[in-house]
Design a protein around this motif. Structure first.
Motif, PDB file in Angstrom:
ATOM      1  N   LEU A   1      18.226  62.688  43.485  1.00 20.13           N
ATOM      2  CA  LEU A   1      18.754  61.982  44.647  1.00 20.13           C
ATOM      3  C   LEU A   1      19.921  61.087  44.265  1.00 20.13           C
ATOM      4  O   LEU A   1      20.941  61.020  44.965  1.00 20.13           O
ATOM      5  CB  LEU A   1      17.650  61.161  45.315  1.00 20.13           C
ATOM      6  N   GLN A   2      19.801  60.396  43.133  1.00 22.17           N
ATOM      7  CA  GLN A   2      20.886  59.531  42.671  1.00 22.17           C
ATOM      8  C   GLN A   2      22.123  60.353  42.296  1.00 22.17           C
ATOM      9  O   GLN A   2      23.257  59.970  42.613  1.00 22.17           O
ATOM     10  CB  GLN A   2      20.416  58.699  41.481  1.00 22.17           C
ATOM     11  N   LYS A   3      21.891  61.485  41.630  1.00 26.26           N
ATOM     12  CA  LYS A   3      22.990  62.362  41.248  1.00 26.26           C
ATOM     13  C   LYS A   3      23.671  62.943  42.489  1.00 26.26           C
ATOM     14  O   LYS A   3      24.900  62.984  42.590  1.00 26.26           O
ATOM     15  CB  LYS A   3      22.464  63.494  40.362  1.00 26.26           C
ATOM     16  N   PHE A   4      22.850  63.389  43.436  1.00 29.29           N
ATOM     17  CA  PHE A   4      23.379  63.965  44.670  1.00 29.29           C
ATOM     18  C   PHE A   4      24.191  62.917  45.440  1.00 29.29           C
ATOM     19  O   PHE A   4      25.286  63.196  45.937  1.00 29.29           O
ATOM     20  CB  PHE A   4      22.228  64.475  45.534  1.00 29.29           C
ATOM     21  N   GLU A   5      23.641  61.733  45.522  1.00 34.16           N
ATOM     22  CA  GLU A   5      24.304  60.637  46.222  1.00 34.16           C
ATOM     23  C   GLU A   5      25.668  60.325  45.611  1.00 34.16           C
ATOM     24  O   GLU A   5      26.664  60.163  46.325  1.00 34.16           O
ATOM     25  CB  GLU A   5      23.408  59.401  46.164  1.00 34.16           C
ATOM     26  N   LYS A   6      25.726  60.260  44.302  1.00 32.58           N
ATOM     27  CA  LYS A   6      26.969  59.949  43.597  1.00 32.58           C
ATOM     28  C   LYS A   6      28.007  61.039  43.839  1.00 32.58           C
ATOM     29  O   LYS A   6      29.159  60.741  44.183  1.00 32.58           O
ATOM     30  CB  LYS A   6      26.700  59.803  42.099  1.00 32.58           C
TER      31      LYS A   6
ATOM     32  N   CYS B   1      32.861  63.085  46.699  1.00 34.01           N
ATOM     33  CA  CYS B   1      33.471  64.118  47.536  1.00 34.01           C
ATOM     34  C   CYS B   1      34.057  63.509  48.809  1.00 34.01           C
ATOM     35  O   CYS B   1      35.206  63.772  49.166  1.00 34.01           O
ATOM     36  CB  CYS B   1      32.446  65.195  47.884  1.00 34.01           C
ATOM     37  N   LEU B   2      33.277  62.690  49.477  1.00 34.30           N
ATOM     38  CA  LEU B   2      33.757  62.079  50.720  1.00 34.30           C
ATOM     39  C   LEU B   2      34.950  61.161  50.473  1.00 34.30           C
ATOM     40  O   LEU B   2      35.907  61.138  51.247  1.00 34.30           O
ATOM     41  CB  LEU B   2      32.631  61.280  51.381  1.00 34.30           C
ATOM     42  N   SER B   3      34.896  60.409  49.387  1.00 34.58           N
ATOM     43  CA  SER B   3      35.959  59.456  49.077  1.00 34.58           C
ATOM     44  C   SER B   3      37.280  60.150  48.761  1.00 34.58           C
ATOM     45  O   SER B   3      38.348  59.563  48.901  1.00 34.58           O
ATOM     46  CB  SER B   3      35.556  58.579  47.882  1.00 34.58           C
ATOM     47  N   SER B   4      37.198  61.419  48.335  1.00 32.20           N
ATOM     48  CA  SER B   4      38.408  62.163  47.965  1.00 32.20           C
ATOM     49  C   SER B   4      39.099  62.794  49.168  1.00 32.20           C
ATOM     50  O   SER B   4      40.217  63.295  49.057  1.00 32.20           O
ATOM     51  CB  SER B   4      38.065  63.259  46.955  1.00 32.20           C
TER      52      SER B   4
ATOM     53  N   ASN C   1      24.481  53.211  50.620  1.00 33.29           N
ATOM     54  CA  ASN C   1      24.967  53.308  49.243  1.00 33.29           C
ATOM     55  C   ASN C   1      26.337  53.958  49.089  1.00 33.29           C
ATOM     56  O   ASN C   1      26.810  54.100  47.957  1.00 33.29           O
ATOM     57  CB  ASN C   1      23.951  54.076  48.399  1.00 33.29           C
ATOM     58  N   CYS C   2      26.953  54.364  50.181  1.00 32.21           N
ATOM     59  CA  CYS C   2      28.284  54.978  50.096  1.00 32.21           C
ATOM     60  C   CYS C   2      29.176  54.381  51.174  1.00 32.21           C
ATOM     61  O   CYS C   2      29.008  54.652  52.364  1.00 32.21           O
ATOM     62  CB  CYS C   2      28.190  56.494  50.259  1.00 32.21           C
ATOM     63  N   ASP C   3      30.136  53.563  50.757  1.00 31.11           N
ATOM     64  CA  ASP C   3      31.011  52.884  51.717  1.00 31.11           C
ATOM     65  C   ASP C   3      31.825  53.871  52.547  1.00 31.11           C
ATOM     66  O   ASP C   3      32.116  53.602  53.718  1.00 31.11           O
ATOM     67  CB  ASP C   3      31.955  51.928  50.981  1.00 31.11           C
TER      68      ASP C   3
ATOM     69  N   PHE D   1      30.942  56.775  53.718  1.00 35.82           N
ATOM     70  CA  PHE D   1      30.129  57.260  54.824  1.00 35.82           C
ATOM     71  C   PHE D   1      29.914  56.160  55.860  1.00 35.82           C
ATOM     72  O   PHE D   1      29.989  56.404  57.077  1.00 35.82           O
ATOM     73  CB  PHE D   1      28.786  57.771  54.307  1.00 35.82           C
ATOM     74  N   PHE D   2      29.661  54.952  55.396  1.00 32.05           N
ATOM     75  CA  PHE D   2      29.474  53.823  56.307  1.00 32.05           C
ATOM     76  C   PHE D   2      30.713  53.624  57.178  1.00 32.05           C
ATOM     77  O   PHE D   2      30.612  53.480  58.404  1.00 32.05           O
ATOM     78  CB  PHE D   2      29.179  52.545  55.501  1.00 32.05           C
ATOM     79  N   LEU D   3      31.892  53.654  56.569  1.00 32.73           N
ATOM     80  CA  LEU D   3      33.135  53.456  57.312  1.00 32.73           C
ATOM     81  C   LEU D   3      33.380  54.604  58.288  1.00 32.73           C
ATOM     82  O   LEU D   3      33.897  54.398  59.384  1.00 32.73           O
ATOM     83  CB  LEU D   3      34.308  53.310  56.343  1.00 32.73           C
ATOM     84  N   HIS D   4      32.996  55.811  57.875  1.00 34.25           N
ATOM     85  CA  HIS D   4      33.127  56.956  58.768  1.00 34.25           C
ATOM     86  C   HIS D   4      32.265  56.764  60.006  1.00 34.25           C
ATOM     87  O   HIS D   4      32.708  57.002  61.140  1.00 34.25           O
ATOM     88  CB  HIS D   4      32.710  58.232  58.035  1.00 34.25           C
ATOM     89  N   MET D   5      31.026  56.321  59.822  1.00 32.41           N
ATOM     90  CA  MET D   5      30.130  56.117  60.946  1.00 32.41           C
ATOM     91  C   MET D   5      30.615  54.981  61.844  1.00 32.41           C
ATOM     92  O   MET D   5      30.472  55.041  63.064  1.00 32.41           O
ATOM     93  CB  MET D   5      28.711  55.837  60.444  1.00 32.41           C
ATOM     94  N   VAL D   6      31.203  53.952  61.242  1.00 31.57           N
ATOM     95  CA  VAL D   6      31.786  52.856  62.037  1.00 31.57           C
ATOM     96  C   VAL D   6      32.916  53.399  62.905  1.00 31.57           C
ATOM     97  O   VAL D   6      33.021  53.065  64.096  1.00 31.57           O
ATOM     98  CB  VAL D   6      32.301  51.733  61.113  1.00 31.57           C
TER      99      VAL D   6
END
Length: 212
Positions: A25-30, A35-38, A88-90, A92-97
């Motif tokens: 889960l930690q590896k997947f999350e990272k 990927c999203l940040s890129s 845990n992923c800014d 994704f958070f910003l995308h949802m905002v």
């Protein structure tokens, strides 16, 4: 003795499986967050693309995770994963905002060309809570939050399980910075519908409480 030894082995396997699942889960999350940040054009399609890319990259670990957790449905995995990801992923958070803001802008536009007098006249004829709810929405859409809050609460006084009013009151609290109150209402809607967006809104409120 053999029974104790067997129990010890099973316990060790159980602990090992939990550790491996947590590592995955930690590896997947990272990897997912990288990927999203890129991505420069972040849409819902971007989320699907990163999902496919990361799962393909971690295919073996992904399959082992599902075997260890008896969770074989990819859609359920992503749905369960998204609330954790929100915290845990800014990116994704910003995308949802951003998505929430787009939704609020559409909501306000829906009531832009409607007059409150027309809504009042309709409610005078029907006396339906749904039409009273539309009036409350009009006030909210035009930033008259005190009037809207009063009306949503009045609706819920008469119909405590009116989910549309619960949700809209949650959005209103979110807009005015009452994140704890908003979280409670989002959770209530989620518990009654099971729709992941409300759980994500709840997690967004939690993060806003921390960052406030």
């Amino acid at each position: 003795m053999k029974k104790k030894l067997l129990l010890g082995i099973l316990f060790s396997i159980s602990i090992s499986s939990k550790i491996e699942a947590q590592d995955f889960l930690q590896k997947f999350e990272k990897e997912f967050c990288i990927c999203l940040s890129s991505k420069t054009n972040y849409t819902d399609e971007t989320f699907k693309t990163c999902s496919y890319e990361v799962i393909s990259k971690l295919q073996k670990d992904y399959e082992n995770y599902h075997k260890s957790t008896a969770n074989k449905n990819k859609d359920d995995f992503m749905k369960d994963f998204m609330p954790r990801f929100m915290n845990n992923c800014d990116s994704f958070f910003l995308h949802m905002v951003d998505l929430k803001n787009i939704g609020m802008n559409r909501f306000r536009n829906d009531y832009k060309e409607i007059s409150i007098d027309a809504l009042k006249n309709k409610f005078a004829d029907t006396k339906l809570l749904a039409d009273y709810w539309e009036m409350a929405n009009w006030y909210f859409a035009h930033n008259k939050t005190e009037e809207a809050e009063r009306m949503y609460k009045e609706i819920l006084k008469n119909e405590p399980d009116y989910l549309d009013a619960i949700y809209m009151l949650g959005l209103l609290y979110d807009e005015v910075g009452k994140y704890k109150e908003a979280k409670i209402l989002y959770e209530k809607v989620y518990e009654n519908t099971g729709q992941i967006q409300y759980k994500l809104y709840s997690e967004m409120s939690s993060k806003k409480i921390i960052n406030k």
